[in-house]
Design a protein around this motif. Structure first.
Motif, PDB file in Angstrom:
ATOM      1  N   ARG A 363       0.588  -1.079   0.168  1.00  0.00           N
ATOM      2  CA  ARG A 363      -0.021   0.287   0.065  1.00  0.00           C
ATOM      3  C   ARG A 363       0.523   1.638   0.697  1.00  0.00           C
ATOM      4  O   ARG A 363      -0.096   2.227  -1.017  1.00  0.00           O
ATOM      5  CB  ARG A 363      -1.106  -0.157   0.946  1.00  0.00           C
ATOM      6  CG  ARG A 363      -1.841   1.511   1.304  1.00  0.00           C
ATOM      7  CD  ARG A 363      -2.850   1.112   2.236  1.00  0.00           C
ATOM      8  NE  ARG A 363      -3.397  -0.259   2.228  1.00  0.00           N
ATOM      9  CZ  ARG A 363      -3.863  -1.502   3.225  1.00  0.00           C
ATOM     10  NH1 ARG A 363      -2.572  -1.433   4.308  1.00  0.00           N
ATOM     11  NH2 ARG A 363      -4.341  -2.591   3.346  1.00  0.00           N
ATOM     12  N   VAL A 364       1.872   0.970   0.862  1.00  0.00           N
ATOM     13  CA  VAL A 364       2.682   2.300   0.958  1.00  0.00           C
ATOM     14  C   VAL A 364       3.127   2.443  -1.003  1.00  0.00           C
ATOM     15  O   VAL A 364       3.656   3.513  -1.071  1.00  0.00           O
ATOM     16  CB  VAL A 364       3.725   2.066   1.950  1.00  0.00           C
ATOM     17  CG1 VAL A 364       4.840   3.059   1.950  1.00  0.00           C
ATOM     18  CG2 VAL A 364       3.535   1.949   3.602  1.00  0.00           C
ATOM     19  N   GLN A 366       2.584   1.933  -3.245  1.00  0.00           N
ATOM     20  CA  GLN A 366       1.352   2.158  -4.412  1.00  0.00           C
ATOM     21  C   GLN A 366       0.911   3.427  -4.524  1.00  0.00           C
ATOM     22  O   GLN A 366       0.615   4.747  -4.890  1.00  0.00           O
ATOM     23  CB  GLN A 366      -0.441   1.238  -3.993  1.00  0.00           C
ATOM     24  CG  GLN A 366      -0.220  -0.444  -5.043  1.00  0.00           C
ATOM     25  CD  GLN A 366      -0.057  -0.331  -6.747  1.00  0.00           C
ATOM     26  OE1 GLN A 366      -0.054   0.473  -7.093  1.00  0.00           O
ATOM     27  NE2 GLN A 366       1.262  -1.373  -6.508  1.00  0.00           N
ATOM     28  N   ARG A 367       0.454   4.136  -2.843  1.00  0.00           N
ATOM     29  CA  ARG A 367       0.248   5.357  -2.855  1.00  0.00           C
ATOM     30  C   ARG A 367       1.126   6.450  -3.025  1.00  0.00           C
ATOM     31  O   ARG A 367       1.469   7.692  -3.318  1.00  0.00           O
ATOM     32  CB  ARG A 367      -0.260   5.144  -1.352  1.00  0.00           C
ATOM     33  CG  ARG A 367      -1.685   5.146  -1.175  1.00  0.00           C
ATOM     34  CD  ARG A 367      -2.360   4.833  -0.125  1.00  0.00           C
ATOM     35  NE  ARG A 367      -3.687   3.794   0.282  1.00  0.00           N
ATOM     36  CZ  ARG A 367      -4.401   3.870   1.387  1.00  0.00           C
ATOM     37  NH1 ARG A 367      -4.230   4.164   2.122  1.00  0.00           N
ATOM     38  NH2 ARG A 367      -5.524   3.335   1.280  1.00  0.00           N
ATOM     39  N   HIS A 368       2.164   6.047  -2.191  1.00  0.00           N
ATOM     40  CA  HIS A 368       3.740   7.373  -2.099  1.00  0.00           C
ATOM     41  C   HIS A 368       4.491   7.337  -3.227  1.00  0.00           C
ATOM     42  O   HIS A 368       5.072   7.650  -3.845  1.00  0.00           O
ATOM     43  CB  HIS A 368       4.146   6.875  -0.734  1.00  0.00           C
ATOM     44  CG  HIS A 368       5.478   8.038  -0.199  1.00  0.00           C
ATOM     45  ND1 HIS A 368       5.055   9.144  -0.266  1.00  0.00           N
ATOM     46  CD2 HIS A 368       6.804   8.124  -0.592  1.00  0.00           C
ATOM     47  CE1 HIS A 368       6.416   9.568  -0.384  1.00  0.00           C
ATOM     48  NE2 HIS A 368       7.223   9.307  -0.261  1.00  0.00           N
ATOM     49  N   ARG A 370       4.677   5.994  -6.103  1.00  0.00           N
ATOM     50  CA  ARG A 370       3.930   5.566  -7.736  1.00  0.00           C
ATOM     51  C   ARG A 370       4.175   7.141  -8.537  1.00  0.00           C
ATOM     52  O   ARG A 370       4.476   7.862  -8.395  1.00  0.00           O
ATOM     53  CB  ARG A 370       2.657   5.673  -8.246  1.00  0.00           C
ATOM     54  CG  ARG A 370       2.246   5.440  -9.581  1.00  0.00           C
ATOM     55  CD  ARG A 370       0.561   5.466  -9.621  1.00  0.00           C
ATOM     56  NE  ARG A 370       0.038   3.635  -9.106  1.00  0.00           N
ATOM     57  CZ  ARG A 370      -1.014   3.858  -8.706  1.00  0.00           C
ATOM     58  NH1 ARG A 370      -2.026   4.327  -9.524  1.00  0.00           N
ATOM     59  NH2 ARG A 370      -1.183   2.298  -8.510  1.00  0.00           N
ATOM     60  N   ALA A 424       4.811   8.603   6.127  1.00  0.00           N
ATOM     61  CA  ALA A 424       3.691   7.217   5.095  1.00  0.00           C
ATOM     62  C   ALA A 424       3.696   6.145   5.520  1.00  0.00           C
ATOM     63  O   ALA A 424       2.988   5.383   5.887  1.00  0.00           O
ATOM     64  CB  ALA A 424       3.456   7.742   3.643  1.00  0.00           C
ATOM     65  N   GLU A 428       0.606   4.407   7.857  1.00  0.00           N
ATOM     66  CA  GLU A 428      -0.247   3.524   7.217  1.00  0.00           C
ATOM     67  C   GLU A 428      -0.121   2.156   8.407  1.00  0.00           C
ATOM     68  O   GLU A 428      -0.932   1.277   8.229  1.00  0.00           O
ATOM     69  CB  GLU A 428       0.890   3.009   5.987  1.00  0.00           C
ATOM     70  CG  GLU A 428       0.884   3.428   4.535  1.00  0.00           C
ATOM     71  CD  GLU A 428      -0.659   3.481   4.478  1.00  0.00           C
ATOM     72  OE1 GLU A 428      -2.235   2.623   4.697  1.00  0.00           O
ATOM     73  OE2 GLU A 428      -1.208   4.710   3.582  1.00  0.00           O
TER      74      GLU A 428
END
Length: 767
Positions: A363-364, A366-368, A370, A424, A428
């Motif tokens: 998730r980190v 994908q969100r940070h 990318r 981040a 998370e």
């Protein structure tokens, strides 16, 4: 979770008796074996009968094998060749065919036993007979045998289902007929056992006749007499003599029953003995009556009373308990279904909501990460180094509740926004911990609610069994009690007589409240005792509106004398252990010992809460296992701190001497039986620590002078010094014994007063 209990120090006969008490399968198997043997020994006009085959095929579940062995033995004892092997073979085929039909249809059906019996008799008995050129008489006899075997299988299934372990009492119109047929087949087998002209079957029939007449009067005596006469007549071929002797004997026994047991015995001796002497020109009939009278005289007074309730129940009073029991059973079943549904939903939710740190790292990414120039380098070429760096960051968060950019060694040296990356990851991970805490809290709440549903279901089931077991007394006994009480107290409003599920007589009187000071409860109790032949305990008083209720219960055989000694740990003034003796209306005395975690007031609070709640639920008639489930849930939600306490309960039925022991994380319990010391141990968890905690249960039969000793964890039990003190005890006050054991336990503690010490004893004495 169920935990076994272990009792050490018992002799081999005691172990066998204890195994029978604690394992219903052994008792049911023994009854099935004996019933199969007696059914196979039964004859019709001196010829072999197929009832043993029907009995073996109708036996449910694990009772089939002992019933088959008993039937085979019965046929081998009484049958000549070739029936000696044909009928045992038919019984074996019937059992096998029934199991085959059940396996094919994937469910046991009532018709399978009937089909199996008919097919087995055709294959093993009838078809071989065709090679001997049978006559028309033989064919008709075979047809009648098939008809009787099929009908017997239908009724035997309903009667034998009551013996199956874990089965509830059946409530159907054919139950009485099924039980009567089962008893008649066993009686028919006893008629085949004779010695010097004296028939064991006629003796058993005479005992049944005396019991029925004494418990339900002349009508029931005549009815049972006719049935016994027909059974004996079918077995021996002497229909006229048997029906005359037993029918007239039952009628006269019932007419003379108000004179007591002696009147019934004399009436049977004059009728049955006289007719039998005229027919056989011998005194065999008088000898059979004499033996039956001896057995009848040894039976306790409760046996005729319970038989009378079965033969002539108060139907106008039986509807309400039956309806109430049905409603409670339906409510209990609904709660169990809700509980199982809750568990299944929780299991599916746990599967779908599983989350691990790898998902957090993705998730980190994908969100940070990318669009970052180093995304391929970090998450493909150096994936292992990146995950390792994130793991170090999570380790720092667990220690400092913060993730600094410097903690992400291996990633921050090339990451252009290391501060944002650390923030981040921290964000998370914080969300992940919050979601996990919510899931754990929801799971805990579901477990507590599920435990409550299970506990309530068990409580309703226990109340249902008690309500269904309440049976009004027969008309004859109720009328005698009412007339005697009205002669003693003219202003009596109402008299209710019933027996509990255990068969104990209870009489409730309703008087005007104005007679509270003038009423003489002792004299009324003496009247009830004179009419019933039973000693009655002192009544309990209750005022309801403008009426005074006096409830008399049958006096127990035993009383309990209690002794206790408690020593607080260290310098504490409050002991963390709690003791309570509970007396229920069913004649059960329960000693409850709870040991709270730790010492002092906090431990005393936990143990007192568990002890008092369980005691109150036991007084209300709720089974101990269900009570523990309900109280366990209460402990789990009491407050934020960890709460747990042990539970040790010894419940003694003062009517029978049967003791039931329940343990949840408790120390060993000690018993002194016939001068020998025994130890009862169980591996189980305390209450309040996990959901689904169940107490380990054990049952024993005690006698006068036996003693139960319960101790808390503060008493060291690694060495057998407690058993030695119990063996050396010469009797006396249980209080003194508890004091000596508690003081010896304090001296044996290696560290000074590290735990509370409690010793409590119950001594069984004759009432």
């Amino acid at each position: 979770m169920n935990h076994p209990t272990e009792l050490t120090g018992l002799s081999l006969p005691r172990r066998l008796l204890n195994a029978l008490q604690n394992d219903d399968r052994l008792l049911a198997g023994g009854a099935a074996f004996l019933g199969g043997m007696l059914s196979a020994m039964g004859r019709i006009t001196g010829e072999e009968a197929p009832f043993g085959v029907a009995f073996a095929a109708a036996a449910p579940g694990g009772m089939a094998l002992p019933a088959l062995l008993g039937a085979a033995l019965g046929y081998l004892i009484i049958s000549p060749f070739p029936a000696a092997w044909q009928y045992p073979l038919a019984a074996l085929l019937a059992v096998g065919l029934r199991r085959l039909l059940a396996a094919v249809s994937r469910k046991a059906r009532p018709w399978q036993a009937t089909v199996a019996v008919l097919a087995a008799l055709l294959a093993a008995v009838i078809l071989p007979g065709f090679y001997r050129r049978p006559l028309v008489y033989d064919v008709l006899l075979w047809a009648v045998s098939l008809l009787m075997a099929g009908a017997a299988a239908v009724f035997l299934q309903r009667g034998l289902s009551l013996l199956a372990p874990g089965r509830c009492a059946m409530r159907e119109n054919t139950l009485t007929a099924s039980l009567a047929l089962t008893a008649a087949l066993c009686l028919m087998g006893l008629c085949s056992v004779t010695a010097s002209g004296v028939s064991l079957g006629r003796i058993a029939a005479s005992v049944l006749l005396l019991v029925a007449a004494a418990g339900a009067g002349s009508r029931a005596g005549a009815l049972v007499g006719v049935i016994c006469g027909m059974v004996v007549g079918f077995s021996t071929g002497e229909f006229t003599l048997s029906i005359t002797c037993f029918a007239v004997g039952g009628l006269l026994c019932g007419l003379f029953a108000p004179l007591g047991r002696l009147g019934s015995v004399l009436a049977l001796a004059i009728s049955y003995g006289f007719f039998a002497m005229l027919a056989s020109r011998s005194v065999t009939g008088f000898l059979e009556v004499l033996l039956a009278a001896g057995i009848f005289w040894l039976l306790p007074a409760s046996v005729p009373r319970r038989v009378g309730q079965l033969l002539a129940p108060g139907r106008e009073q039986k509807i309400a308990p039956l309806v109430l029991s049905d409603r409670l059973q339906e409510a209990a079943q609904a709660l169990r279904e809700v509980s199982s549904t809750t568990r299944e939903v929780a299991r599916q939710l746990q599967k779908s909501a599983v989350e691990n740190p790898e998902m957090l790292f993705d998730r980190v990414a994908q969100r940070h990460c990318r669009g970052c120039l180093y995304q391929t380098t970090c998450w493909q070429k150096n994936y292992g180094d990146t995950v390792e760096a994130f793991g170090k960051g999570l380790a720092q968060y667990r220690q400092q509740n913060h993730i600094s950019p410097e903690a992400l060694v291996g990633v921050t040296d090339r990451c252009p926004s290391r501060d944002k990356l650390a923030a981040a990851l921290e964000r998370e991970y914080t969300g992940y911990l919050s979601r996990e805490e919510q899931r754990r809290h929801a799971a805990r709440v579901r477990d507590i609610v599920t435990d409550q549903f299970d506990g309530l279901a068990g409580a309703l089931t226990g109340l249902s069994e008690r309500a269904f077991g309440i049976t009004p007394c027969g008309e004859g006994l109720s009328q005698r009690i009412t007339e005697g009480l009205l002669a003693a107290e003219k202003e009596l409003r109402e008299v209710l007589c019933w027996t509990t599920a255990a068969g104990r007589l209870t009489v409730r009187l309703t008087l005007p409240a104005a007679l509270l000071q003038r009423a003489d409860p002792e004299r009324l109790g003496q009247v009830i005792a004179a009419e019933t032949g039973l000693a009655m305990d002192a009544p309990t008083r209750q005022q309801q509106g403008g009426a005074l209720l006096l409830t008399y219960r049958e006096k127990p055989r035993f009383t309990l004398r209690q002794g206790r000694c408690q020593l607080p740990a260290g310098q504490n003034t409050v002991c963390g252990d709690t003791l309570r003796l509970v007396q229920t209306g069913e004649g059960v005395g329960a000693l409850i010992l709870s040991d709270g975690m730790g010492t002092g007031p906090a431990a005393a609070l936990d143990s007192a809460m568990l002890c008092n709640l369980v005691g109150r639920l036991l007084e209300a008639g709720i089974p101990c296992g269900s009570a523990l489930r309900l109280v366990n849930s209460a402990l789990m939600v009491k407050d934020g701190r960890e709460t747990l306490a042990t539970l040790d309960t010894a419940a003694v039925d003062c009517y029978t001497g049967t003791a039931s022991f329940y343990k949840a994380g408790a120390a060993p319990t000690f018993l002194r039986q016939q001068g020998r010391a025994l130890r009862l141990e169980a591996v189980s968890l305390p209450a309040g620590i996990l959901d689904g905690v169940e107490a380990a249960e054990r049952r024993l039969t005690l006698a006068e002078g036996d003693l139960i000793l319960m101790v808390s964890d503060g008493v060291p039990t690694e060495e057998p010094w407690v058993e030695e003190m119990l063996t050396q005890w010469q009797g006396g006050e249980p209080e003194e014994l508890c004091r000596r054991i508690a003081e010896a336990a304090r001296l044996r503690c290696r560290e000074a007063y590290t735990d509370d010490i409690t010793a409590a004893a119950l001594l069984l004495e004759r009432a």
